[in-house]
Scaffold this active site. Structure first.
Site, PDB file in Angstrom:
ATOM      1  N   GLU A 172      41.128  36.348  31.799  1.00  0.00           N
ATOM      2  CA  GLU A 172      42.121  37.157  31.259  1.00  0.00           C
ATOM      3  C   GLU A 172      43.080  36.377  30.277  1.00  0.00           C
ATOM      4  O   GLU A 172      43.643  36.704  29.175  1.00  0.00           O
ATOM      5  CB  GLU A 172      42.740  38.221  31.970  1.00  0.00           C
ATOM      6  N   HIS A 219      40.259  49.897  40.271  1.00  0.00           N
ATOM      7  CA  HIS A 219      39.755  50.425  39.174  1.00  0.00           C
ATOM      8  C   HIS A 219      40.563  51.812  38.810  1.00  0.00           C
ATOM      9  O   HIS A 219      40.144  52.512  38.192  1.00  0.00           O
ATOM     10  CB  HIS A 219      38.388  50.967  39.184  1.00  0.00           C
TER      11      HIS A 219
END
Ligand SMILES: Cc1ncc(C[n+]2csc(CCOP(=O)(O)OP(=O)(O)O)c2C)c(N)n1
Length: 707
Positions: A437, A507
Site C-alpha cells: 500500500e 473487511h
C-alpha cells in the site's frame, strides 16, 4: 590538422580531472563544511533552532552534482545533502535563510528545520523528516518523467526529458525501512531511471550498521538485483566517487535500469547538535574518521599535483569562508513569516472545491444504476478527458498480461470499480501495483509532483495502514511544508465500512476520522450513486489531495441507485444535502448511516408523527457547517450519527461545535451515535451488536425527542 593524425579526446575520469574541475569540487565541499560550522555557531548563539550537518558526506554528493543536471534531472535528497544541493545551485544565502526560519527560504518558507532541502527551480523536491519516505516518491517521479515523454503530444505543458534521472539519497540506517526495498524492487522491475545513493557512515544516530543490515553491508544484500547497476566506493575518495557516478548516471540515462551507489563516508560530528557521540563511539574510532576526511584528502591531491601551492590553497579557503560568513550575515536580515501564514498553503490557494465552479446541473441519461457503476463511469469519462490521469492499485487492471483479455473478461478491481479502464485507455493508464500500500501512495505522490493526476485505489480501508505514513506525513504536508512550491493532488479511492455479513474485523473497518484529523487532505464520503459520481469528478478536477471513501456495502444497493448524471457533473465539496426535511430533530450523518437514519426517521414518524430532519454531509473535510447550523436552529435538537466507533469520533467534533456555537438554540443535549468501541466480529450477532442499525438509531431519536 594533417591527415592521418588521429586525435583522441581523453575521457574525463576521476583520476585525470582538470585543475578547474578539482578546485570547483573542493570549493563545494569546503563551503558545505564551513556552512555547517557557521550554522553550528549560530545555533549556539540562538540564531538558529536546529542543526544537523552533512560533514564527512560531501565527496559523493559533489561528484553526483557534477554528473547530474539541476532543473532537468530530479532530486530527493536527505538532510545530510548540503554539498549536493550547493553543487546543484542552491545558494549559501538560501541555505542560511532556511537556518533562520526566514519566509524567503525557498525550501519551506520557514516551515521546516534547516537541511530539509527543496528548490522548485532546481527540481529538488521538498525533503521531509521521516526517514525513508523519499524512495517511493522518487520512483513515482521517475515513472512520471517517462510517462510524460511517451505521451508528449497529449501533455505539451508538462516538462520532462527523455534521458532524465531521478536521484534519491539516504543514510545506511534508513535502508532498514521497508519502503527502501519496496522502491528498489519496483524500480528494478520497471527498469526505472532512479539513482539511489546510500551514504554509509556506519551509524544511525547511535545504532551501528550491523543492527540494521544482515552481514553489515547493504551492498551484500542488493548488488545482484535484476537490472540494478551497483557500485560500492570509498566515499572519501573523490576520484572513485566521480567515476562511480559517471557509470551509474549513464546506466540510468540509457534506460538500462536503476543504479545504486553505496558510498562509505565518515561522520566527523555527532548525529546532530542534540546528540553527543562520545557517549557511544570511542575516540579511536573518531580519530580514524578524522584521518579519512574527504576535504583534507582532496586538498592534498591538489597540492600534490601542483595545481595549488599551500599559500594559494589558504588564500582560496579564506575567500570561500568569507563568502559563507557574508551569506550567513545577510540571511539574518530576513524576517520569519508572520503568524497568520500558518494557514497558507494547507490547501490549494487557486482552486476552491467548495466554489460554484464545481456546481453543475446533471444531464441524466439511462436507467438507474449502482454506485459502483457510476464510480466506474466517472473514472472512464475523466480518463478520456484528461491524459494526466493514471489509475493504479492492487487488482485494478483488467489483466496485467493483456493477451488473456482475448479470452477473459478482465478483473477490474475486487469490486469492479475500475473494470474496463485498462482495455479502454491502455496498459500505462490503468495498471496493477505490487501488493504494497505504501508503494501505491508513495508512487502516486511522486507522479502528482510532476503534474500527473494519479487516481489510485487502496483495496480495502482495513489495509490502508502501511500507507498511513505516506498519507499523513507526505501527501497531506507536501504543499504546506514546501511553502507552496510543490503539491501532491492525488486522489486515493478507498472502499470502506461494514454491514457486509461475513466481513469480520479486517473487511469492515471505518476510521475516516484519522484522516479528517489531518490538515491538508480533503475527505469525501458519498452515500449514493449520483453523489459518488459528482463528488469523484470534483475530487479529480480539484487541486488538493483527496481521500475518497466509497462504502463497500453501498456499492450495489437498490436504495441508493442513480442515473448517470453526465460527464460534466460535479458536486462542490462542503455542501450537505437535506435528504429528509423535519422540524423536531436534526440528524447529521453520512455514508451507510444515511439510509439507516432514514429508516429510523420513518419509524418515528409512523409512531409519533414527529419529523426528523436528516442531513447527509457528503464530504467530511470540509464539511457544511452552515447547513448544520441552519437545521439545528430550526429543530433545536441534534444527533450526529456515524458508523465509525463512538469515542473520539467524527461526532465528537461536530457535537462539540454545536454545543459551543449553537448553545442558545438547543433544547436538549447533543447526542452521538456510533459503533461500539470494539471491532466488527464475523458472527452476524457480533456484527449486529457493534454497528448502529435502524432500531438502535430510532431508540436514540426517541430518547432525545422525549427530552
Ligand atoms: C521514520 C523515522 N524514524 C526515526 C527518525 C529519527 N531519526 C532521524 S535520523 C535517524 C538516523 C538515520 O540514520 P541513517 O539513515 O544511517 O542516516 P545518517 O543520519 O547516519 O546519515 C533517526 C533514527 C526519523 N526521522 N524518522
Amino acid at each position: 590538422m594533417s591527415s592521418g593524425t588521429v586525435t583522441k579526446t581523453k575521457k574525463k575520469t576521476g583520476k585525470n580531472l582538470d585543475k578547474e574541475s578539482l578546485i570547483k569540487a573542493l570549493k563545494l565541499m569546503y563551503q558545505a563544511r564551513k556552512a555547517d560550522d557557521r550554522e553550528i555557531m549560530m545555533k549556539r548563539q540562538n540564531k538558529v533552532f536546529f542543526q544537523i550537518s552533512g560533514a564527512g558526506h560531501e565527496c559523493p554528493q559533489v561528484a553526483a552534482s557534477m554528473h547530474l543536471k539541476a532543473g532537468s534531472d530530479w532530486f530527493f535528497p536527505y538532510y545530510r545533502d548540503r554539498a549536493l544541493c550547493l553543487g546543484l545551485g542552491v545558494s549559501l544565502l538560501e541555505m542560511f535563510q532556511s537556518s533562520v526560519g526566514a519566509e524567503a527560504d525557498p525550501a519551506s518558507a520557514g516551515r521546516q528545520m534547516p537541511s530539509h532541502w527543496g528548490h522548485k527551480d532546481l527540481n529538488i523536491v521538498s525533503t521531509s523528516s521521516p526517514t525513508g519516505t523519499q524512495f517511493l516518491q522518487a520512483l513515482g517521479c521517475a515513472e512520471a518523467g517517462d510517462y510524460i515523454c511517451s505521451h508528449r503530444s497529449e501533455l505539451p505543458d508538462l516538462p520532462a526529458q527523455a534521458d532524465e534521472v531521478t536521484m534519491v539519497c539516504t543514510g545506511d540506517g534508513t535502508t532498514s525501512q521497508g519502503e527502501f526495498c519496496e522502491a528498489l524492487n519496483t524500480a528494478c522491475n520497471l527498469k526505472a531511471p532512479v539513482l539511489f545513493l546510500v551514504e554509509d557512515n556506519g551509524y544511525a544516530i547511535s545504532v551501528p550498521v550491523e543492527v540494521q543490515t544482515a552481514g553489515g553491508s547493504i551492498s551484500g544484500l542488493v548488488k545482484d538485483w535484476t537490472n540494478l547497476h551497483h557500485a560500492e566506493v570509498d566515499g572519501c575518495d573523490f576520484a572513485a566517487c566521480y567515476d562511480a557516478f559517471a557509470e551509474a548516471v549513464s546506466h540510468c540515462r540509457n534506460r538500462r535500469g536503476p543504479a545504486l551507489i553505496h558510498a562509505h563516508v565518515v561522520r566527523p560530528y555527532s548525529h546532530s547538535m542534540s546528540d553527543d557521540e562520545s557517549n557511544y563511539r570511542p575516540s579511536s574510532e573518531r580519530e580514524e574518521d578524522a584521518r579519512r576526511d574527504p576535504i583534507t584528502h582532496l586538498s592534498e591531491r591538489l597540492l600534490k599535483k601542483g595545481y595549488l601551492t599551500q599559500e594559494q590553497l589558504e588564500a582560496l579557503q579564506a575567500e570561500w569562508t568569507k563568502e559563507v560568513d557574508e551569506a550567513a550575515e545577510e540571511a539574518e536580515k530576513y524576517p520569519q513569516p508572520e503568524a497568520d501564514k500558518v494557514y497558507q498553503n494547507i490547501y490549494s490557494p487557486t482552486v476552491d472545491p467548495t466554489s460554484d465552479e464545481f456546481s453543475t446541473e446533471p444531464q441524466f441519461e439511462g436507467d438507474p444504476t449502482t454506485m459502483v457503476d457510476l464510480v466506474n463511469s466517472c473514472l472512464a469519462d475523466e480518463m478520456k478527458r484528461d491524459p494526466r490521469i493514471r489509475v493504479f492499485g492492487e487488482d485494478v487492471a483488467d489483466a496485467t498480461r493483456s493477451d488473456v483479455l482475448k479470452e477473459c473478461k478482465g478483473k477490474g478491481g475486487v469490486f469492479k470499480a475500475t473494470l474496463g479502464l485498462q482495455s479502454k485507455y491502455g496498459n500505462d493508464r490503468c495498471y496493477n501495483s505490487p501488493l504494497a500500500e505504501a508503494n501505491i501512495v508513495g508512487r502516486a505522490i511522486g507522479q502528482s509532483l510532476r503534474g500527473l493526476k494519479p487516481v489510485v485505489e487502496i483495496q480495502f480501508f482495513d489495509y490502508i495502514w502501511p500507507a498511513y505514513h505516506q498519507l499523513r506525513n507526505e501527501l497531506a504536508t507536501m504543499r504546506w511544508r514546501s511553502g507552496g512550491a510543490f503539491k501532491a493532488p492525488a486522489v486515493v479511492r478507498v472502499p470502506i465500512g461494514g454491514y457486509l455479513r461475513g466481513g469480520g474485523p479486517y473487511h469492515s473497518q471505518s476510521g475516516e476520522v484519522l484522516f479528517t484529523h489531518t490538515p491538508g487532505v480533503r475527505i469525501a464520503f458519498p452515500s449514493n450513486a449520483e453523489d459518488a459520481n459528482g463528488l469523484l469528478r470534483t475530487a479529480i478536477r480539484m487541486d488538493d489531495p483527496v481521500m475518497f471513501f466509497e462504502h463497500k456495502h453501498l456499492y450495489r444497493q437498490t436504495h441508493n441507485k442513480g442515473r448517470n448524471p453526465g460527464n460534466e457533473y460535479c458536486i462542490p465539496f462542503g455542501k450537505a444535502k437535506v435528504v429528509r426535511e423535519g422540524t423536531d430533530l436534526s440528524v447529521i450523518t453520512y455514508g451507510a448511516l444515511v439510509h439507516r437514519c432514514n429508516q429510523a426517521a420513518k419509524l418515528i414518524e409512523k409512531e409519533s408523527g414527529l419529523q426528523v430532519e436528516i442531513l447527509d454531509l457528503r464530504t467530511l473535510s470540509p464539511y457544511d457547517w452552515e447547513a448544520i447550523a441552519l437545521s439545528v436552529k430550526k429543530t433545536s435538537k441534534a444527533i450526529v450519527a456515524h458508523e465509525d466507533t463512538l469515542s473520539w469520533g467524527y461526532g465528537a467534533e461536530i457535537a462539540s461545535r454545536i454545543g459551543d456555537e449553537l448553545f442558545e438554540w438547543l433544547d436538549g443535549p447533543v447526542r452521538r451515535i456510533g459503533a461500539a468501541d470494539a471491532f466488527v466480529g464475523y458472527a452476524p450477532r457480533l456484527e449486529d451488536a457493534t454497528l448502529p442499525n435502524a432500531e438502535t438509531i430510532a431508540d436514540s431519536m426517541r430518547s432525545l425527542l422525549g427530552y
